[in-house]
Design a protein around this motif. Structure first.
Motif, mmCIF file in Angstrom:
data_model
loop_
_atom_site.group_PDB
_atom_site.id
_atom_site.type_symbol
_atom_site.label_atom_id
_atom_site.label_comp_id
_atom_site.label_asym_id
_atom_site.label_seq_id
_atom_site.Cartn_x
_atom_site.Cartn_y
_atom_site.Cartn_z
ATOM 1 N N ALA A 140 0.837 -1.196 0.000
ATOM 2 C CA ALA A 140 0.000 0.000 0.000
ATOM 3 C C ALA A 140 0.873 1.247 0.000
ATOM 4 O O ALA A 140 1.966 1.248 0.574
ATOM 5 C CB ALA A 140 -0.916 0.013 1.214
ATOM 6 N N ASP A 142 0.417 5.506 0.714
ATOM 7 C CA ASP A 142 -0.475 6.547 1.207
ATOM 8 C C ASP A 142 0.313 7.843 1.192
ATOM 9 O O ASP A 142 1.314 7.971 1.891
ATOM 10 C CB ASP A 142 -0.937 6.202 2.627
ATOM 11 N N GLU A 144 0.337 12.337 -0.274
ATOM 12 C CA GLU A 144 -0.439 13.547 -0.533
ATOM 13 C C GLU A 144 0.282 14.405 -1.555
ATOM 14 O O GLU A 144 1.516 14.491 -1.552
ATOM 15 C CB GLU A 144 -0.631 14.340 0.769
ATOM 16 N N THR A 191 -8.020 16.064 0.538
ATOM 17 C CA THR A 191 -7.523 15.698 1.857
ATOM 18 C C THR A 191 -8.489 16.158 2.947
ATOM 19 O O THR A 191 -8.973 17.286 2.918
ATOM 20 C CB THR A 191 -6.148 16.337 2.099
ATOM 21 N N PRO A 198 -0.632 12.446 6.716
ATOM 22 C CA PRO A 198 -0.437 11.016 6.492
ATOM 23 C C PRO A 198 1.003 10.679 6.140
ATOM 24 O O PRO A 198 1.714 11.474 5.545
ATOM 25 C CB PRO A 198 -1.372 10.715 5.313
ATOM 26 N N VAL A 200 3.900 7.837 4.471
ATOM 27 C CA VAL A 200 4.017 6.852 3.409
ATOM 28 C C VAL A 200 4.401 5.523 4.021
ATOM 29 O O VAL A 200 5.351 5.438 4.790
ATOM 30 C CB VAL A 200 5.077 7.275 2.369
ATOM 31 N N THR A 201 3.613 4.485 3.727
ATOM 32 C CA THR A 201 3.890 3.149 4.243
ATOM 33 C C THR A 201 3.932 2.162 3.104
ATOM 34 O O THR A 201 3.389 2.403 2.037
ATOM 35 C CB THR A 201 2.804 2.716 5.241
ATOM 36 N N SER A 202 4.582 1.053 3.319
ATOM 37 C CA SER A 202 4.635 0.028 2.284
ATOM 38 C C SER A 202 4.698 -1.342 2.914
ATOM 39 O O SER A 202 5.034 -1.509 4.066
ATOM 40 C CB SER A 202 5.856 0.224 1.371
ATOM 41 N N GLU A 211 -3.247 5.521 -2.859
ATOM 42 C CA GLU A 211 -4.263 6.496 -2.567
ATOM 43 C C GLU A 211 -3.655 7.854 -2.238
ATOM 44 O O GLU A 211 -3.536 8.229 -1.081
ATOM 45 C CB GLU A 211 -5.130 6.023 -1.387
ATOM 46 N N ALA A 213 -4.099 11.333 -1.372
ATOM 47 C CA ALA A 213 -5.307 11.993 -0.891
ATOM 48 C C ALA A 213 -5.339 13.426 -1.384
ATOM 49 O O ALA A 213 -4.832 14.329 -0.755
ATOM 50 C CB ALA A 213 -5.340 11.947 0.626
#
Length: 225
Positions: A140, A142, A144, A191, A198, A200-202, A211, A213
């Motif tokens: 995933a 995440d 902006e 947003t 938010p 950033v994750t992976s 996504e 936002a």
């Protein structure tokens, strides 16, 4: 304790949404406690707290963490099975959102239906993997992005659409022996203002969600699976 647990059963969902039981879940997510300890925290009689704990335990939302002797009484220490919970659309199976009923990529409600399906599907994968004591490969992103204009946003969406379409065409193999289909969801929305931005994750690669936002797309990206 799990970071997140998925609630698919309608009765379990109703149990978790009760205000008193939700408060007890929050208390037990912070650490194990007995009915007596919880009664003092929430301002309820111990017998009533015990009643609610039994309902939560019945649906696997809390579990026994241990026991301790207090005089002639043995107290049960309970703990939440997860730090947080998410209710899957499976709990409302007859009326859960279905993106296949309509497809309007400029509709926020269609985006919500796609997001609900993502929660349902990933929740089902997690539940199955937990039962089999296996891990799921997921990925995933995440992030902006701030657009200077609607034209910039439209250009971004167009480039993103073409880029993803090229990647799908490059790696999709309809006849791959032993291959497994994966779903790709790309979402773009304004947003929602929160105290924290938010991060950033992976992760791995079974359910993929990208996504950023930001603003609503003028030329929406396609969804591929």
């Amino acid at each position: 304790m799990l970071d997140v647990s998925v609630i698919e059963n309608p009765e379990a969902a109703a149990t978790s949404l009760d205000p008193i039981r939700s408060r007890l879940l929050a208390e037990l997510a912070a650490g194990p406690a007995s009915a007596t300890m919880l009664a003092a925290r929430v301002g309820l009689p111990r017998q009533k707290v015990n009643y609610h704990l039994k309902a939560l335990e019945k649906h696997g939302l809390v579990e026994l963490a241990g026991e301790r002797k207090k005089g002639n009484v043995t107290e049960r220490l309970m703990r939440a099975t997860a730090a947080s919970y998410v209710i899957s659309p499976m709990a409302l199976a007859a009326v859960q959102p279905d993106p296949a009923r309509f497809r309007d990529q400029l509709s926020a409600r269609w985006l919500l239906a796609v997001a609900a399906r993502l929660v349902r599907d990933v929740g089902t994968l997690i539940t199955g993997a937990d039962r089999a004591r296996q891990r799921i490969a997921t990925f995933a992103l995440d992030g902006e992005v701030r657009f200077g204009s609607a034209a910039d946003r439209a250009a971004f969406v167009d480039e993103l659409t073409r880029g993803i379409a090229a990647l799908v065409a490059k790696y999709h193999d309809e006849e791959a022996e032993g291959g497994r289909p994966h779903r790709i969801v790309v979402a773009l929305h304004p947003t929602v203002k929160t105290p924290e931005a938010p991060a950033v994750t992976s992760g791995g690669a079974d359910a993929a969600a990208v996504e950023p936002a930001v603003g609503r797309p003028t030329t929406p990206p396609e969804e591929a699976s």
